[in-house]
Design a protein around this motif. Structure first.
Motif, mmCIF file in Angstrom:
data_model
loop_
_atom_site.group_PDB
_atom_site.id
_atom_site.type_symbol
_atom_site.label_atom_id
_atom_site.label_comp_id
_atom_site.label_asym_id
_atom_site.label_seq_id
_atom_site.Cartn_x
_atom_site.Cartn_y
_atom_site.Cartn_z
ATOM 1 N N GLU A 1 -8.720 37.445 78.990
ATOM 2 C CA GLU A 1 -8.374 36.763 77.750
ATOM 3 C C GLU A 1 -9.500 35.842 77.285
ATOM 4 O O GLU A 1 -9.823 35.775 76.095
ATOM 5 N N VAL A 2 -10.110 35.119 78.238
ATOM 6 C CA VAL A 2 -11.204 34.204 77.893
ATOM 7 C C VAL A 2 -12.401 34.987 77.363
ATOM 8 O O VAL A 2 -13.030 34.603 76.373
ATOM 9 N N GLN A 3 -12.714 36.106 78.007
ATOM 10 C CA GLN A 3 -13.890 36.880 77.627
ATOM 11 C C GLN A 3 -13.685 37.653 76.327
ATOM 12 O O GLN A 3 -14.673 38.062 75.701
ATOM 13 N N LYS A 4 -12.445 37.843 75.913
ATOM 14 C CA LYS A 4 -12.175 38.526 74.645
ATOM 15 C C LYS A 4 -12.366 37.600 73.447
ATOM 16 O O LYS A 4 -12.536 38.064 72.318
ATOM 17 N N LYS A 5 -12.335 36.284 73.686
ATOM 18 C CA LYS A 5 -12.463 35.332 72.594
ATOM 19 C C LYS A 5 -13.895 35.316 72.060
ATOM 20 O O LYS A 5 -14.855 35.259 72.821
ATOM 21 N N GLY A 6 -14.022 35.355 70.752
ATOM 22 C CA GLY A 6 -15.342 35.249 70.146
ATOM 23 C C GLY A 6 -15.843 33.820 70.203
ATOM 24 O O GLY A 6 -15.108 32.879 70.529
ATOM 25 N N LEU A 7 -17.100 33.624 69.871
ATOM 26 C CA LEU A 7 -17.706 32.289 69.962
ATOM 27 C C LEU A 7 -17.026 31.295 69.036
ATOM 28 O O LEU A 7 -16.867 30.125 69.385
ATOM 29 N N LEU A 8 -16.577 31.753 67.858
ATOM 30 C CA LEU A 8 -15.930 30.851 66.906
ATOM 31 C C LEU A 8 -14.586 30.349 67.415
ATOM 32 O O LEU A 8 -14.083 29.312 66.954
ATOM 33 N N ARG A 9 -13.987 31.063 68.368
ATOM 34 C CA ARG A 9 -12.702 30.636 68.941
ATOM 35 C C ARG A 9 -12.907 29.792 70.194
ATOM 36 O O ARG A 9 -11.951 29.422 70.841
ATOM 37 N N ARG A 10 -14.156 29.515 70.510
ATOM 38 C CA ARG A 10 -14.468 28.634 71.651
ATOM 39 C C ARG A 10 -15.310 27.472 71.130
ATOM 40 O O ARG A 10 -16.532 27.487 71.199
ATOM 41 N N PRO A 11 -14.660 26.429 70.594
ATOM 42 C CA PRO A 11 -15.397 25.349 69.906
ATOM 43 C C PRO A 11 -16.412 24.631 70.792
ATOM 44 O O PRO A 11 -17.483 24.257 70.318
ATOM 45 N N ILE A 12 -16.080 24.432 72.065
ATOM 46 C CA ILE A 12 -17.028 23.742 72.955
ATOM 47 C C ILE A 12 -18.275 24.591 73.162
ATOM 48 O O ILE A 12 -19.408 24.094 73.087
ATOM 49 N N LYS B 1 -15.746 25.672 84.436
ATOM 50 C CA LYS B 1 -14.952 26.670 83.703
ATOM 51 C C LYS B 1 -15.746 27.970 83.649
ATOM 52 O O LYS B 1 -16.271 28.359 82.592
ATOM 53 N N PRO B 2 -15.828 28.669 84.794
ATOM 54 C CA PRO B 2 -16.720 29.833 84.874
ATOM 55 C C PRO B 2 -16.080 31.156 84.471
ATOM 56 O O PRO B 2 -16.695 32.200 84.649
ATOM 57 N N GLU B 3 -14.844 31.121 83.949
ATOM 58 C CA GLU B 3 -14.141 32.378 83.678
ATOM 59 C C GLU B 3 -14.930 33.317 82.758
ATOM 60 O O GLU B 3 -14.912 34.531 82.930
ATOM 61 N N PHE B 4 -15.635 32.747 81.779
ATOM 62 C CA PHE B 4 -16.361 33.573 80.828
ATOM 63 C C PHE B 4 -17.500 34.355 81.498
ATOM 64 O O PHE B 4 -17.907 35.407 81.028
#
Length: 330
Positions: A205-216, A316-319
């Protein structure tokens, strides 16, 4: 090994206080090569004493002895910093004048305090981790980056700066700071990393998120782009770029980059900030009073955000994790 071994290394490092006093007396009367020989013998003797401390139950990690020696030299550097500030006297006076005069620069002053405080704490923590047979890979890699950055700036700066013509045999006492960290780096990197047991679904789920959905991550990525541009800009200034923007920046904000000591042309961020404001830096190269607030905000952010990036990657190494295919029941 027991905790007493780590305590022993701490006590051993404090022997730098009487040793530097005696070493200073030798520097006042001995030749340059005598100073180098005695300095190397002292380092070997400290390593042997560290071996005696753990003779009954020697550590599995030979880097224990490296950190013991470097903890001793960290206290030496702290003594140098205190003597330069006039807090103590008679410990390294002759050595600073005849052995390594470049340590009297603002950069040399700040780097002595950095090694005598931050690096010293890291050495004690890593020695304690070895004594208790715990992993220290994260702090070890952090130390490695810090000391390698110091070496990359300090040693070339000594040669190409205004003290290049005054480099004497005592310069070779810095050689262990090149060889031992490189060896230590390979050993630390090859240590098992901390495993994170994140569920496969969470990782996916974390890796499916695009950069715009990961504000940090978006903020950190933007910072890296800006920091890269800032690095190139500073490099252009160091290379005497005639552009008007470069001329105005160095005149109004960071004249220290043009200091003939040459360290600012190579840069290590903490020492760069300290030396830019230090009283030992000639007045014409110090940050102007009206530009200090802008200078500090810009350079502190430039130094702190990489630490936040490293913290984010470690905690937070999941990505960055590889997902394992789920086993199907037979």
């Amino acid at each position: 090994m027991s905790a007493s071994a780590a305590t022993g290394v701490f006590v051993l490092s404090l022997t730098a206080i009487p040793v530097t006093y005696l070493f200073n007396c030798l520097a006042a009367s001995g030749s340059s090569w005598t100073i180098v020989a005695v300095g190397l013998l002292v380092l070997v003797f400290i390593a042997l004493l560290a071996r005696v401390l753990v003779k009954r139950k020697p550590p599995k990690d030979p880097l224990f002895y490296v950190y013991a020696v470097f903890a001793f030299t960290s206290v030496v550097n702290l003594i140098i910093g205190l003597e330069q500030d006039g807090i103590i006297d008679g410990f390294m006076t002759h050595y600073l004048r005849e052995g390594e005069p470049y340590l009297n620069t603002a950069y040399g002053h700040v780097i002595c305090y950095w090694d005598g405080s931050v690096h010293y704490l890291m050495y004690l923590l890593m020695v304690a981790a070895i004594a208790w047979e715990q992993s220290y890979r994260t702090i070890g890699l952090y130390w490695l980056g810090s000391i390698i950055m110091s070496i990359i700036v300090f040693m070339p700066g000594n040669i190409v700066g205004k003290y290049g013509t005054k480099v004497c045999p005592a310069f070779f006492l810095s050689v262990p700071y090149i060889c031992l960290p490189i060896w230590a780096g390979f050993r630390i990197y090859n240590q098992p990393s901390v495993t994170h047991d994140a569920p496969v679904k969470v990782v996916q789920e974390v890796q499916k998120k695009g950069l715009l959905r990961r504000p940090i991550d978006l903020m950190l990525a933007a910072y890296l782009i800006l920091a890269t541009g800032f690095c190139i800009f500073r490099g252009m200034i160091a290379l005497d770029c005639p552009a008007e923007l470069c001329r105005l920046y160095i005149q109004l904000h960071e004249p220290y980059i043009k200091d003939p000591a040459a360290y600012p042309k190579l840069q290590a961020q903490f020492s760069h900030i300290g030396a830019s404001l230090h009283a030992r830096t000639p007045y014409i190269y110090r940050v102007p009073e009206e530009a200090k607030q802008f200078f500090l905000i810009l350079n502190v952010m430039y130094g702190i955000l990489p630490q936040l990036l490293a913290y984010r990657c470690v905690n937070k190494p999941e990505f960055f994790m590889k997902t394992k295919p789920e086993e199907k029941p037979e």
